[in-house]
Design an enzyme around this catalytic site. Structure first.
Site, PDB file in Angstrom:
ATOM      1  CG  ASP A 147      -0.278  -0.094   2.550  1.00 47.52           C
ATOM      2  OD1 ASP A 147       0.876  -0.581   2.614  1.00 47.52           O
ATOM      3  OD2 ASP A 147      -0.870   0.350   3.559  1.00 47.52           O
ATOM      4  CG  HIS A 175       6.250  -0.420  10.444  1.00 51.03           C
ATOM      5  ND1 HIS A 175       6.217  -0.771  11.773  1.00 51.03           N
ATOM      6  CD2 HIS A 175       5.906   0.889  10.393  1.00 51.03           C
ATOM      7  CE1 HIS A 175       5.841   0.273  12.493  1.00 51.03           C
ATOM      8  NE2 HIS A 175       5.654   1.294  11.685  1.00 51.03           N
TER       9      HIS A 175
HETATM   10  C1  BDR Z   1       2.132  -0.760   8.625  1.00 54.03           C
HETATM   11  O1  BDR Z   1       1.052   0.119   8.325  1.00 54.03           O
HETATM   12  C2  BDR Z   1       1.398   0.988   7.271  1.00 54.03           C
HETATM   13  O2  BDR Z   1       1.125   2.300   7.609  1.00 54.03           O
HETATM   14  C3  BDR Z   1       2.868   0.791   7.022  1.00 54.03           C
HETATM   15  O3  BDR Z   1       3.183   0.940   5.650  1.00 54.03           O
HETATM   16  C4  BDR Z   1       3.137  -0.598   7.511  1.00 54.03           C
HETATM   17  O4  BDR Z   1       2.888  -1.545   6.500  1.00 54.03           O
HETATM   18  C5  BDR Z   1       2.667  -0.439  10.003  1.00 54.03           C
HETATM   19  O5  BDR Z   1       1.673  -0.579  10.974  1.00 54.03           O
HETATM   20 CA    CA Z   2       2.643  -0.869   4.199  1.00 57.99          CA
END
Ligand code: BDR
Ligand code: CA
Length: 321
Positions: A14, A245
């Site tokens: 995303d 992340h």
């Molecule tokens: C996840 O949520 C999204 O905002 C980031 O891209 C990551 O995949 C972290 O909680």
């Molecule tokens: Ca993400």
């Protein structure tokens, strides 16, 4: 030329600043062979995520990698508009990338995933770094999908730490809890990369400066995006830096980073309407016995790493690892 032992990957994302870093990492890593990328609504809409992904691939000269636009809405309910306060209005921190020539393929992301799994039976690795809608739709398209896929790595969840979107829920899981529940319950081997590790391996300003100083187009763009991301995370950590992340899940998927404590345990997703919605309920009651694997469990929950992540991330993006 692709390394013949590289991991054949379907990436579901995303895009998103940390998704962009994951793409940059995978394009630079010799053990990653990106066969296709699907977008999903999360940080931005699936349509914007697909455009960001195409533009990143163009920046890297890799428009040969196909991109499919995926699900706009979660399985239940509607896309809530994304996270511009974290990722910027365009999802990539306001950075303007040159528009790609390539366009999305005509297939949906779920169709692409099923196609790639059938074309690569038993070897495809699925890496999901956004809400799990496309994976759940692919399971509906082909209930035999788990038998075709080698492994699934997911950035998501919070095992023994608080959530980041509710007190207990992490964003990728909470943004489509029904999909996450279906994907975590399916009959395949999963590595879950939760906030327990992604919030701990912090990307500091010195790392960002290393990206900016290299004079490489991709590294520069990612460093600039991180300026925006740091703005959000400063409220969490009290200094300019960020969690990392999605690139960490990418690194674990291709073996660039090895987990230290990562037990195979039963994991269930709370998809009820109460305060626990979106929680990944991980059975870690074995913590005082060295986190033994649970018989029959197929989800490995990464709790700690064997090494620091940020130097590896910078080194890989800059082509030094
Ligand atoms: C996840 O949520 C999204 O905002 C980031 O891209 C990551 O995949 C972290 O909680
Ligand atoms: Ca993400």
């Amino acid at each position: 030329m692709t390394n013949p032992t590289a991991v054949p990957l379907y990436l579901d994302c995303d895009t998103g600043i940390d998704d962009a870093l994951a793409v940059g990492y995978l394009l630079a890593h010799p053990d990653a062979n990106l066969l296709g990328i699907g977008s999903v609504s999360g940080n931005v809409s699936a349509a914007v995520g697909a455009v960001n992904t195409l533009d990143l691939l163009a920046l890297a000269g890799r428009e040969d990698i196909p991109v499919a636009s995926g699900a706009h809405h979660p399985l239940a309910g509607e896309f809530a508009g994304g996270a511009p306060h974290v990722h910027g209005a365009n999802g990539i921190g306001g950075v303007d990338l040159a528009p790609a020539q390539a366009e999305t393929t005509g297939e949906t992301a779920a169709e692409m995933l099923v196609r790639l799994a059938r074309e690569n039976p038993g070897t495809l690795h699925v890496l999901a770094i956004g809400p799990l809608t496309n994976l759940a739709l692919a399971l509906r398209l082909d209930p035999n999908l788990p038998a075709l896929v080698d492994h699934v790595t997911i950035m998501g969840g919070a095992a023994m730490v608080p959530g980041n979107i509710t007190p207990v829920a992490e964003a990728n899981i909470a943004n489509d809890a029904e999909a996450a529940a279906a994907v975590l319950a399916a009959d395949w081997d999963i590595t879950l990369v939760p906030l327990d590790v992604t919030m701990e391996h912090v990307f500091e300003e010195e790392h960002r400066q290393q990206l900016l100083a290299a004079g490489q187009p991709m590294a520069t763009a990612l460093g600039e995006m991180l300026g925006y991301y740091f703005g959000f995370y400063e409220s969490q950590y009290g200094r300019p830096c960020s969690a990392m992340h999605d690139p960490l899940a990418a690194a674990i998927a291709v073996g660039g980073i090895v987990p230290a404590i990562a037990p195979r345990v039963n994991v269930q997703v709370d998809a009820t309407a109460g305060p626990g919605r979106g929680q990944t309920v991980c059975d870690l009651r074995g913590r005082f016995r060295g986190f033994p694997d649970q018989p029959g469990a197929r989800t490995r929950v990464v709790l700690t790493l064997a090494e620091e992540f940020s130097p590896h991330l910078v080194g890989t993006i800059l082509g030094a690892n």
